[in-house]
Design a protein around this motif. Structure first.
Motif, short mmCIF file in Angstrom:
data_model
loop_
_atom_site.label_atom_id
_atom_site.label_comp_id
_atom_site.label_asym_id
_atom_site.label_seq_id
_atom_site.Cartn_x
_atom_site.Cartn_y
_atom_site.Cartn_z
N PRO A 1 2.03 11.77 4.20
CA PRO A 1 0.80 10.81 3.84
C PRO A 1 0.92 9.42 4.36
O PRO A 1 1.81 9.43 5.35
CB PRO A 1 1.26 10.57 2.25
CG PRO A 1 2.87 10.59 2.13
CD PRO A 1 3.07 11.80 3.25
N ALA A 2 0.16 8.41 4.06
CA ALA A 2 0.35 7.12 4.52
C ALA A 2 1.52 6.54 4.13
O ALA A 2 1.97 7.14 3.03
CB ALA A 2 -1.01 6.44 4.06
N ARG B 1 8.33 -0.61 5.64
CA ARG B 1 7.53 0.56 5.55
C ARG B 1 8.21 1.89 5.47
O ARG B 1 9.17 1.99 6.53
CB ARG B 1 6.61 0.40 6.78
CG ARG B 1 5.38 1.62 7.09
CD ARG B 1 4.80 1.42 8.16
NE ARG B 1 5.54 2.12 9.29
CZ ARG B 1 5.42 1.61 10.64
NH1 ARG B 1 4.33 0.87 10.78
NH2 ARG B 1 6.16 2.10 11.56
N ASP C 1 5.33 1.88 -6.52
CA ASP C 1 6.61 2.42 -5.59
C ASP C 1 7.82 1.59 -5.90
O ASP C 1 8.94 2.13 -6.06
CB ASP C 1 6.07 2.48 -4.17
CG ASP C 1 5.19 3.55 -4.01
OD1 ASP C 1 4.74 4.17 -4.82
OD2 ASP C 1 4.87 3.58 -2.42
N ASP D 1 8.08 5.78 6.02
CA ASP D 1 7.31 7.12 6.60
C ASP D 1 7.94 8.21 6.49
O ASP D 1 9.15 8.36 6.56
CB ASP D 1 6.93 6.76 8.01
CG ASP D 1 5.80 5.79 8.16
OD1 ASP D 1 4.56 5.96 7.86
OD2 ASP D 1 6.23 4.64 8.40
N SER E 1 0.79 -1.16 0.08
CA SER E 1 0.00 -0.16 0.02
C SER E 1 0.96 1.16 -0.14
O SER E 1 2.09 1.03 0.47
CB SER E 1 -0.82 0.12 1.17
OG SER E 1 -0.15 0.12 2.53
N SER E 2 0.13 2.30 -0.28
CA SER E 2 1.35 3.55 -0.44
C SER E 2 0.36 4.88 -0.37
O SER E 2 -0.83 4.79 -1.23
CB SER E 2 1.97 3.68 -1.62
OG SER E 2 2.97 4.98 -1.63
N GLY E 3 0.64 5.99 0.25
CA GLY E 3 0.13 7.29 0.18
C GLY E 3 1.18 8.17 -0.54
O GLY E 3 0.85 9.34 -0.84
N TRP E 4 2.18 7.52 -1.04
CA TRP E 4 3.40 8.26 -1.56
C TRP E 4 3.02 8.55 -3.00
O TRP E 4 2.36 7.81 -3.77
CB TRP E 4 4.76 7.75 -1.45
CG TRP E 4 5.10 7.78 0.00
CD1 TRP E 4 4.57 7.60 1.19
CD2 TRP E 4 6.59 8.28 0.58
NE1 TRP E 4 5.25 7.49 2.28
CE2 TRP E 4 6.39 8.25 1.94
CE3 TRP E 4 7.60 9.04 -0.29
CZ2 TRP E 4 7.51 8.64 2.50
CZ3 TRP E 4 8.90 9.24 0.52
CH2 TRP E 4 8.75 9.15 1.81
N THR E 5 3.66 9.44 -3.73
CA THR E 5 3.55 9.81 -5.28
C THR E 5 4.61 9.25 -5.95
O THR E 5 5.64 9.84 -5.72
CB THR E 5 3.21 11.40 -5.27
OG1 THR E 5 2.11 11.76 -4.45
CG2 THR E 5 2.73 11.81 -6.72
N ALA F 1 6.75 12.67 -1.03
CA ALA F 1 5.67 12.80 -0.02
C ALA F 1 5.70 14.34 0.33
O ALA F 1 6.59 14.90 0.64
CB ALA F 1 6.04 11.98 1.37
N SER G 1 4.35 4.18 2.48
CA SER G 1 4.55 3.49 1.28
C SER G 1 5.16 2.03 2.16
O SER G 1 6.27 1.84 2.74
CB SER G 1 5.65 3.85 0.41
OG SER G 1 5.98 3.06 -0.44
#
Length: 355
Positions: free
Chosen positions: A263-264, A350, A241, A352, A230-234, A258, A266
């Protein structure tokens, strides 16, 4: 913390590929050598350190804290047994904060291991039997020194076998304690050292409850991410990712980012270890990062065997230049003892942004 660092993985291009300039991006205090193909003809893929030529050739690492007891190890392949004393490779060297050599481990003209006070030109403290090292073959050399003016000790193992065990030594004529170590060949400008290849290197101290004594004939493996959880990074391009972070050497033009509002995380997975690996001494996470403005930006890498229990790494303030940030995980966050290959098979990584 006992295991401090491990590098130059076996049978792999590793983190750096052939770009040896990357070794000084936040990792080694100084580097003067080459990354070349593994000299073993049976290994088709792999980059190793080559230290040869005249002048100083070395990889120098600064310890996170000064110590009187330090250990280090690596696999060594020399092209020939040196024929002159001024061409003997100094495979391990222990130094103080002033960069003065305290104790040096040398491969001699007889294929023995010599322990020298100070540099190779210093006083001989101890020596193994002859011919414990042979040419054109990988040999695992590990040493441990307790540095003291009168009661110092030195142990050296070759292929896991104790070949030097000496005590009540004056292990240094320089000021103690040890602040840095080097894998090195310190030749003068007219006498080139015997070409020396290194891989599977590690550094440790005597702190903590694991890896605080002989580590043994370990192999270092490189395992980049291979899939996303999962990821919230761009991502800079595409949607994955992991596919932007698995390059060897790294491609700084492709990345994940980020924004100011963290974000959440990666979260990614990696490949299992080879089937013949039965134990793990430690896992080192390595992140290459930068920030693009003058504001704050911190990253943190954590590891988990199940996606629930996490070994949380340091909270690092990132600079505006590309640099590596690393952590060492010696025990599983689930069991509190050494990681197992089964746990590694389900490893999650993970990343962050914390600030």
């Amino acid at each position: 913390m006992s295991l401090i660092w491990a590098d130059i993985p076996d049978r792999s291009l590793g983190v750096y590929g052939a770009d040896d300039n990357l070794l000084t991006d936040g990792l080694y205090a100084s580097w003067n050598g080459e990354l070349v193909d593994d000299p073993d003809p049976n290994i088709s893929v792999g980059k190793v350190m080559l230290l040869d030529g005249s002048g100083t050739r070395l990889a120098r690492w600064i310890l996170p804290a000064t110590r009187t007891t330090v250990g280090m190890g690596c696999r060594v392949n020399i092209s020939n047994i040196p024929t002159q004393t001024n061409r003997e490779p100094e495979v391990h060297q222990y130094r103080n904060a002033s960069n003065n050599a305290l104790c040096t481990i040398v491969i001699s003209t007889t294929g023995s291991i010599q322990v020298m006070q100070g540099t190779r030109e210093g006083t001989l403290l101890a020596e193994s039997a002859q011919d414990v090292i042979s040419a054109n073959a990988w040999r695992h050399i590990e040493s441990e020194v307790f540095l003291n003016a009168t009661t110092g000790t030195v142990k050296v193992w070759v292929e896991g076998v104790l070949v030097v065990d000496a005590n009540t030594l004056s292990t240094s004529s320089e000021g103690l304690p040890c602040a840095q170590v080097a894998f090195q060949m310190d030749a003068d400008n007219t006498n080139a050292r015997t070409p020396t290849h290194l891989k599977d290197i590690f550094i440790r101290d005597d702190q903590g409850s694991v890896n605080n004594s002989q580590i043994g004939t370990v192999t270092v493996y490189y395992r980049p991410p291979t899939s996303d959880v999962s990821s919230g990074w761009t991502p800079s391009t595409g949607t994955d990712d992991w596919d932007l972070l698995d390059d060897s050497p790294p491609n700084d033009a492709t990345y994940i980012s980020a924004d100011d509002t963290p974000p959440a995380a990666s979260i990614m997975e990696t490949d299992s270890l080879p089937a013949d690996v039965v134990s793990i001494r430690g896992i080192i996470s390595l992140a290459r990062s930068l920030k693009t403005d003058a504001g704050d930006g911190n990253i943190q890498v954590s590891l988990s065997p199940n996606g629930t229990d996490w070994d949380t790494g340091g909270d690092y303030s990132v600079t505006t230049s590309e640099a590596y940030y690393h952590d060492v995980s010696e025990v599983s966050p689930t069991t509190g003892v050494a990681w197992t290959p089964i746990e590694f098979a389900s490893l999650q990584i993970r990343l962050d942004r914390t600030v």
